[in-house]
Design an enzyme around this catalytic site. Structure first.
Site, short mmCIF file in Angstrom:
data_model
loop_
_atom_site.label_atom_id
_atom_site.label_comp_id
_atom_site.label_asym_id
_atom_site.label_seq_id
_atom_site.Cartn_x
_atom_site.Cartn_y
_atom_site.Cartn_z
N SER B 148 4.21 -0.04 5.73
CA SER B 148 4.74 0.84 4.68
C SER B 148 5.20 2.16 5.30
O SER B 148 6.09 2.14 6.16
CB SER B 148 3.69 1.02 3.59
OG SER B 148 4.26 1.55 2.43
N ASP B 224 5.69 -7.72 -3.63
CA ASP B 224 5.31 -6.33 -3.36
C ASP B 224 5.87 -5.43 -4.46
O ASP B 224 7.08 -5.41 -4.68
CB ASP B 224 5.87 -5.93 -1.99
CG ASP B 224 5.42 -4.57 -1.51
OD1 ASP B 224 5.27 -3.66 -2.33
OD2 ASP B 224 5.23 -4.44 -0.28
N HIS B 257 1.46 -5.73 -1.46
CA HIS B 257 1.55 -4.63 -0.49
C HIS B 257 0.20 -4.37 0.21
O HIS B 257 0.09 -3.43 0.98
CB HIS B 257 2.00 -3.36 -1.24
CG HIS B 257 2.61 -2.30 -0.38
ND1 HIS B 257 3.80 -2.48 0.30
CD2 HIS B 257 2.20 -1.03 -0.07
CE1 HIS B 257 4.10 -1.37 0.97
NE2 HIS B 257 3.13 -0.48 0.78
#
Lengths: 278, 278
Positions: B148, B224, B257
């Protein structure tokens, strides 16, 4: 049963679930990993009982079991370690080794714990029925493992239901709670001072009294801070030798009591279980 | 450098360390896993940069990297995501996506962040020197990955030092911070409103401006929640196609995620790195 969360992992589903338990009179939360499987298949179930202070979350996050469960086709169930919630009595001074997070896998008979602290019934009756109803579980192929207090639970439950659990293993288990401070405190608090009532919750005593399993696998860290005072694997070694139980006890040099230890040997235990689950 | 903790794991040592950073003007904590190795050996180093809100601890506990690092002989370094401590300015309203836990791997030029938020210098200069001095690290064999915001960091640092990092990969990276809300907020706050200064901290812009790496591996969860608004892997795909960079972008259906996603593909990434680290 309410779904708290699900996350895809290793092509299976890691879930967390909650239900109102009639055994404990509280809501209980647990996690289940279901590996990838063919539609309609029923999979063997490995129970993992956690140690003092833990919830389902510790092993779920740190246990590193999913890769092996996905490879081997094993459902992995991680219950909580005690009832929790408003009105559930805790240790009188909030100590970590009794009360919340420290159910010791017994049905308490002492007040004020008897109403809620019924982890034995919860884990041997209520939760298996729920798992059978809600997941693709083959309840004829179950095995059980645990860590520390949960190793105690796995050993005592496994020894008490030798036909139900095809494999029993433990990481750094409390093998003789009647002879160590953690166990003496817990069994006194939950079961009272009459030690004869403790024997069915003491792996060493159960074996002395005739309980048998075909084989046991135990890993114990050689640098575990609780090794000498609380865990005493030599007591299990002696009981198994006397009883002719095939115990594989591995003292792992340099390893401590943490999930860094457990995760290192988790896949090895799961392979050992899978070989016995068929 | 102070040792916070060490735990034996997969026959190596998982450590957590703290030092006074001259780059950030604060104490900084990081973790290093050193796999089992022959006395005197120097091992390749994989850097893992974490995402928003994380410290070193998230991947250290949940990343499931140690088994693969032990097998492949890789040192694994997990830094923090921002300076922390008394006097370090945070997001004005304490939002999760700026300030503490959200350093975005830049050297801030804007006040009041410029004094402490120097994660770029910390990670490309100060911490590598410390790792080289304190661990059995072969600094000629380094690679970098991240998740991320940390995927953004891995891509931008990897693209900026193509000779230093032999492999670059990411899980669900922010590939074009100049075009998404997280990045626009962070780069404005740390670097100011002149967008020309953002380009060396934007993987897509770096590639447009001529930065190159031989190959990139990116895994992105198809489920996600941040995929459409914040991550936009299609922007990296287009930039790599235009630039002739060999990007392997895998959309993993059903994955989110979380570390359940990361841990699933961690060993795969480490094998990809190991193959390029020699």
């Amino acid at each position: 049963m309410e779904t708290v969360s699900t996350n895809r992992a290793f092509d299976g589903v890691q879930g967390v679930y909650r239900h109102a338990s009639s055994a404990t009179g509280t809501d209980m939360t647990f996690s289940v990993y279901v590996p990838p499987h063919a539609e309609g298949a029923k999979l063997p179930v490995v129970w993992y009982l956690s140690g003092l202070t833990c919830t389902h979350a510790n092993v779920t996050e740190k246990g590193e079991f999913r890769a092996a469960c996905a490879e081997l086709g094993l459902i992995f169930v991680a219950p909580d370690t005690s009832p929790r919630g408003e009105g559930v009595p805790d240790d009188p001074v909030g100590a970590y080794d009794f009360g919340l997070g420290a159910g010791f896998y017994v049905d308490a008979t002492e007040e004020p714990y008897a109403a809620n602290y019924r982890m034995w019934s919860y884990l041997t009756e209520e939760l298996p029925a729920l798992i059978a109803a809600e997941f693709p579980a083959d309840m004829d192929r179950q095995s059980i493992m645990g860590h520390s207090m949960g190793g105690h639970g796995a050993l005592t439950i496994g020894l008490s239901f030798p036909d139900r659990y095809k494999a029993v293993s433990a990481f750094a288990p409390i093998v003789a709670p009647g002879q160590v401070p953690w166990g003496e405190k817990a069994l006194t608090g939950y079961l009272g001072t009459d030690r004869s009532g403790w024997r069915k919750h003491d792996a060493g005593a159960l074996i002395e009294d005739g309980a048998r399993v075909p084989a046991l696998l135990v890993d114990q860290g050689g640098a575990d801070q609780f090794l000498v005072d609380q865990l005493k694997p030599e007591l299990l070694e002696r009981a198994c030798a006397d009883a002719g139980i095939d115990l594989t006890l591995r003292i792992q040099p340099g390893y401590d009591h943490s999930y860094y230890f457990i995760s290192t040997f988790m896949a090895d235990h799961l392979r050992w279980h899978a070989a016995r689950l068929g």
